[in-house]
Every structure is written in structure tokens, then in C-alpha cells.
Design an enzyme around this catalytic site. Sequence first.
Site, PDB file in Angstrom:
ATOM      1  N   ASP A  42      27.049  55.585  41.646  1.00  0.00           N
ATOM      2  CA  ASP A  42      28.275  54.817  41.474  1.00  0.00           C
ATOM      3  C   ASP A  42      28.780  54.979  40.034  1.00  0.00           C
ATOM      4  OD1 ASP A  42      30.234  52.808  41.696  1.00  0.00           O
ATOM      5  OD2 ASP A  42      28.945  51.544  42.940  1.00  0.00           O
ATOM      6  N   ASP A  69      34.182  53.890  41.082  1.00  0.00           N
ATOM      7  CA  ASP A  69      34.640  52.503  41.018  1.00  0.00           C
ATOM      8  C   ASP A  69      36.120  52.428  40.625  1.00  0.00           C
ATOM      9  OD1 ASP A  69      33.713  49.671  41.001  1.00  0.00           O
ATOM     10  OD2 ASP A  69      34.360  49.732  38.915  1.00  0.00           O
ATOM     11  N   GLU A  98      37.125  54.318  45.151  1.00  0.00           N
ATOM     12  CA  GLU A  98      37.532  52.957  45.494  1.00  0.00           C
ATOM     13  C   GLU A  98      38.959  52.774  44.994  1.00  0.00           C
ATOM     14  OE1 GLU A  98      36.305  48.273  44.859  1.00  0.00           O
ATOM     15  OE2 GLU A  98      36.127  49.673  43.205  1.00  0.00           O
ATOM     16  N   HIS A 145      29.523  44.843  48.633  1.00  0.00           N
ATOM     17  CA  HIS A 145      29.027  43.798  47.737  1.00  0.00           C
ATOM     18  C   HIS A 145      30.140  42.922  47.168  1.00  0.00           C
ATOM     19  CE1 HIS A 145      30.426  47.097  45.358  1.00  0.00           C
ATOM     20  NE2 HIS A 145      30.444  46.312  44.298  1.00  0.00           N
ATOM     21  N   ASP A 146      31.398  43.234  47.484  1.00  0.00           N
ATOM     22  CA  ASP A 146      32.517  42.417  46.995  1.00  0.00           C
ATOM     23  C   ASP A 146      33.125  41.566  48.105  1.00  0.00           C
ATOM     24  OD1 ASP A 146      32.351  43.609  44.445  1.00  0.00           O
ATOM     25  OD2 ASP A 146      33.709  45.233  45.036  1.00  0.00           O
TER      26      ASP A 146
HETATM   27  C1  GLC Z   1      34.744  47.276  41.814  1.00  0.00           C
HETATM   28  C2  GLC Z   1      33.330  46.850  42.122  1.00  0.00           C
HETATM   29  C3  GLC Z   1      33.168  45.425  41.732  1.00  0.00           C
HETATM   30  C4  GLC Z   1      33.408  45.312  40.244  1.00  0.00           C
HETATM   31  C5  GLC Z   1      34.761  45.904  39.850  1.00  0.00           C
HETATM   32  C6  GLC Z   1      34.851  46.133  38.379  1.00  0.00           C
HETATM   33  O1  GLC Z   1      35.677  46.598  42.559  1.00  0.00           O
HETATM   34  O2  GLC Z   1      33.043  47.094  43.470  1.00  0.00           O
HETATM   35  O3  GLC Z   1      31.905  44.906  42.084  1.00  0.00           O
HETATM   36  O4  GLC Z   1      33.370  43.968  39.851  1.00  0.00           O
HETATM   37  O5  GLC Z   1      34.993  47.158  40.447  1.00  0.00           O
HETATM   38  O6  GLC Z   1      34.007  47.183  38.001  1.00  0.00           O
END
Ligand code: GLC
Length: 543
Positions: free
Chosen positions: A97, A197, A247, A321-322
Site C-alpha cells: 500500500d 492510497d 484509490e 478498513h474505512d
Molecule cells: C485512504 C485510506 C485511509 C486513510 C486516508 C489517508 O482513504 O484508506 O485509511 O485515512 O487514505 O491516507
Amino acid sequence: MNQNFTSSTVYQVYIKSFCDSNGDGIGDINGIRSKLKYIQSLGVKYIWVTPFFCSPMVDNGYDVSDYRNINPDFGTMSDCEAMISEAASLGMGFMFDMVFNHTSTQHEWFKKALTGDPEYMNYYIFRDGDENTPPADWTCSFGGPAWEYVPGLKKWYLHLFDPTQADLNWENPKVRNELKDVIRFWKAKGVKGFRFDVLNLVSKPENLDNLPAGSATRFCKDGHRIHDFIRELVIDTGIDNMITVGEMASTTLEHCIKYSQPDRHEMSMCFNFHHLKVDYKDGNKWALMPADLKVLRNLFKEWQEEMCAQGGWGAVFWCNHDQPRIVSRLGNEGKYWKHSAKMLGTFIHMLRGTPYIYQGEELGMTNAHFTRLEQYNDVEAINYYKILTSQGTSSEEALNILANRARDNGRTPMQWTSGRNAGFTEAPEPWIGIPENYSYINVESEEADPDSILNYYRKLVKLRSENKIVSDGRVKFLESGNERVFAYERSLDGKSIVVICNFSPIEERINKLAAGKVLLTNYDSGNESLENLRPYEAIVIQK
Ligand code: GLC
Ligand code: CA
């Protein structure tokens, strides 16, 4: 371009909550190693593991202070190398990641910037201004302002997330080159793919001053140089033939098609989140509303069919996880727990795209059901509790909102057994609480039950890996004549399968959509008519 990801499923491990090998209450690399055979038994080909690099852990590892070293809480470099090679010998590859939109303010680059070193200040996004006037009235994703003042420098720096997560300046080619070196480093260790990310936030607006007030993400998503930045990163590091997923926050369908069309050499696929906002009232995550199934179905129809028509590729998923747990959100934790979890799995896994299973989803793990603020760990949850109560929401209501929306709902420990701490840790207590239902929702008991959610997920993964219609077929949504029943057809070389899913806790009537051989269903007895669906019924039919 490597196309084997069409028939593969990815498993996501949230390291802090997966398995603790040394009894300190925190999951770790050796914990993952001890469970690789379990992951392999699901049939998945790739494992995305969330960040375990050096970090002050303000945002649980998404605040990296050293991209090339491992947070000692999670293990050592040799543990990590062993994890990669052991997975490879079991036929699986790791996706690491890469958190490249920002670093922790503990990163040496930021520390040097704070000394006033112009070279490193240019790694971040600093702007002049007096103490009372930020460059723009922007809010960050975790609540509060997106610009932070540094009195010593008399400057502001931008952070789209926590103030300890400073945004990198991708306009600076040195920054891009540093990040490419990080990819090369992990690629050389044998990593098979990457998750990036919040990748679509890295290209910031040309002129950052005098922009209107609003959420910083809104102004930074899919920025003017984003496609060039991604292509450069991918080509220069030679990861074009690996599995990559970006993402993409608050993105559009048009951009996601571009991000994932193979001949553009950007990502293999992207995550988008529109389907996980259908229960946000007026688009506000912290305002509860029942899910709007009509909107949900139309989003899937639009994204699936357009991606297919234009040669894009999506990651398909409910959980990470979010996110709160999907069975608590769109399914049923009570009488229809098993049926609804299996139905939700069927809907996602038969779609066109690469499915992601988030640890515990394959067990039907539920939300945490925390009732006290002290039970929460996440910086976002704690900030929003303060914001909500300061705006006049009662403490009780604020806790109710967190119980539905907090990211910690998805971060409780993996439930391995019905024993102490669900078999996650030998410590007196894990770092975060475990829902009481681990007594029956756990790997051990679901292994023993042929009808379990776990064993059903194995069938879903197998079907994709063996059936070309599932992995490579086109997709078309069908009109079931009922807003609560979603149906689609996948087809390839004149053959097709039809997937019918009832999202409702009661019986529903639909138009007759198909007849043929049932490949998979979540009820033991057949459904002859296919016009009356039982609560949360899911059926996959080969025509
Ligand atoms: C992404 C991650 C999240 C994190 C954010 C900032 O959305 O999945 O867990 O808080 O990025 O890095
Ligand atoms: Ca540990």
C-alpha cells in the site's frame, strides 16, 4: 498488460487487526505469515496488506515516516521478506500500500522542510500568509481546516487529512522521482502489485490561492495533471504488467475509465466509493439515512455497463478498513445474517471487475456496536464526535452516528475462534474491542459448517477462477420490475449467466428473468418459479 486479475480475487488484510503473533495486542507480519494457508484456502491470488511502514500511527500507518523501513510494532525487514516469499510459494502475491499523497510530518523530508531548507520545503505545499488568513478556507477530510500554520516559517502547509499528514508537492519532479524509488525498492523485494492510497488527489489545482471555501478533496480530485503523473509513475517504474489499484476519492466514471483503460498505461483498476454513499443524508457521512436502493442499483448499472463498453476495469467491493461492515449496513445481523451476507457476496463477486474481500467479510463479521467514546481509536471518529456535539447533536445521538459510520467498525480484530480474544491475541486485551458475536462468527466454527458464509465465499472465488463468463464476460443490468431486487446478465461467446439478488428482508415478486441450471444459491431448496424471491435470496443461473 497482465490480464490474470480478471479471474482473480484479492484479499485485504488490515495488519493491525489480523493476527497478533507476539502477544502485544497488535496484529503483525508474523501473524500474517501464520495465516497464509488460511488465505490461500479462500482461493485468492493476491493479498493487499495495509501499510506497516515506519509511522507515528496517527492514522494507523497511513502517515508514513519512512517508506523503506518497517514499524517495529509490526516486525522486521526479514519477517517481511519471509512473508513475501512464503506467499509466493503458496501461489499468492502481495500488493503493498503506497501512501504517496502525503507523508507524516515525522518524515525526514518534512523535518528538513521545517528547518527552512528550501529544497525540502518544495517537497510539500507551503504558502505565505499571516497567521489569521489561511490561503483558502478549506476543510480536511477528518474535520477542521486543511491549512496548518507554521509560526517559525510564517507559512501555511496543506494537508487533506490530519495535520500530521502533509501533502506532497507532485509538481516537483524530485518528489515524483523519490516516490518511484520507493516502488522500485519494494518491487525488487518481490512484491507483485500495489495499491495507491487516494491517488487521484495528488495533482493539485494550478493556482491554490483565492479559491472558494469548501472541502479540500473537492478541489483536488482528478486534477489537471493526474493522468500524466500516474502514467509517468507506472512507466518509469515498470509496473505496467503488475496488478495495480488506485484509490480514487470522489471521482467520476469518465476519469475511472481513463485510469484503467489498458492502453493508457495507468492503473489496472480503481476503487470508487459512490455506491457506499447511498445512505449518506445530503451526501453527509455523519447524517444517517436508510440506504436508497434505487440509487444504488442505478450506480452499479451505470458504472458496470459504461466501464464495460469503454474497456475500463473496476475493483468491486463492499468492505475495507474505512467502511462499516456491509452485513450490518445493507444486510441483516439477526435472523437473515447468513442469507444476507451470502447474497451481498454473490452480488459483488459475479460482477465485471476484480472483487476484493476484506478480512472477516468472508465470515459475515458485523459492526462493532461500541457504546462509549473511549472504545473508539480512529482520529476521524474522535474528531467528528467533537464536531457533532459542538454543533448541538446530543452525545447519545453522536454515539449512535459513530456506531453506524465510524471506520473502527471495520477495524475490530479478525475473529479466528470462539476462545479468548477471538483467537486474535494472547495479550490480556487487543488494541481495540471485539464484538461479542465472535462466539459464533469465527473461522473455527465456520470451517466446521458446510453451509457457512466462509464456505460460500470459497465457492464465489472458485466460480470466478473457473468460469470465463464470470471473469471475462460482458455485463448488462436487467429490469426485475422490483426496486429491491437487482439482476444482471454476464455473457461471453453466446453463453450467459443471470444473477438475481433480493436486497430485502421480505419476499419479493419479480418479472421472470431466466431459466436454466442453478450454479449457486444461498437457499438449500430450489426456487422453481424465479418469480417469488425469498428474503435476501441470491441465485446464479447459467442460461
Ligand atoms: C485512504 C485510506 C485511509 C486513510 C486516508 C489517508 O482513504 O484508506 O485509511 O485515512 O487514505 O491516507
Ligand atoms: Ca504483535
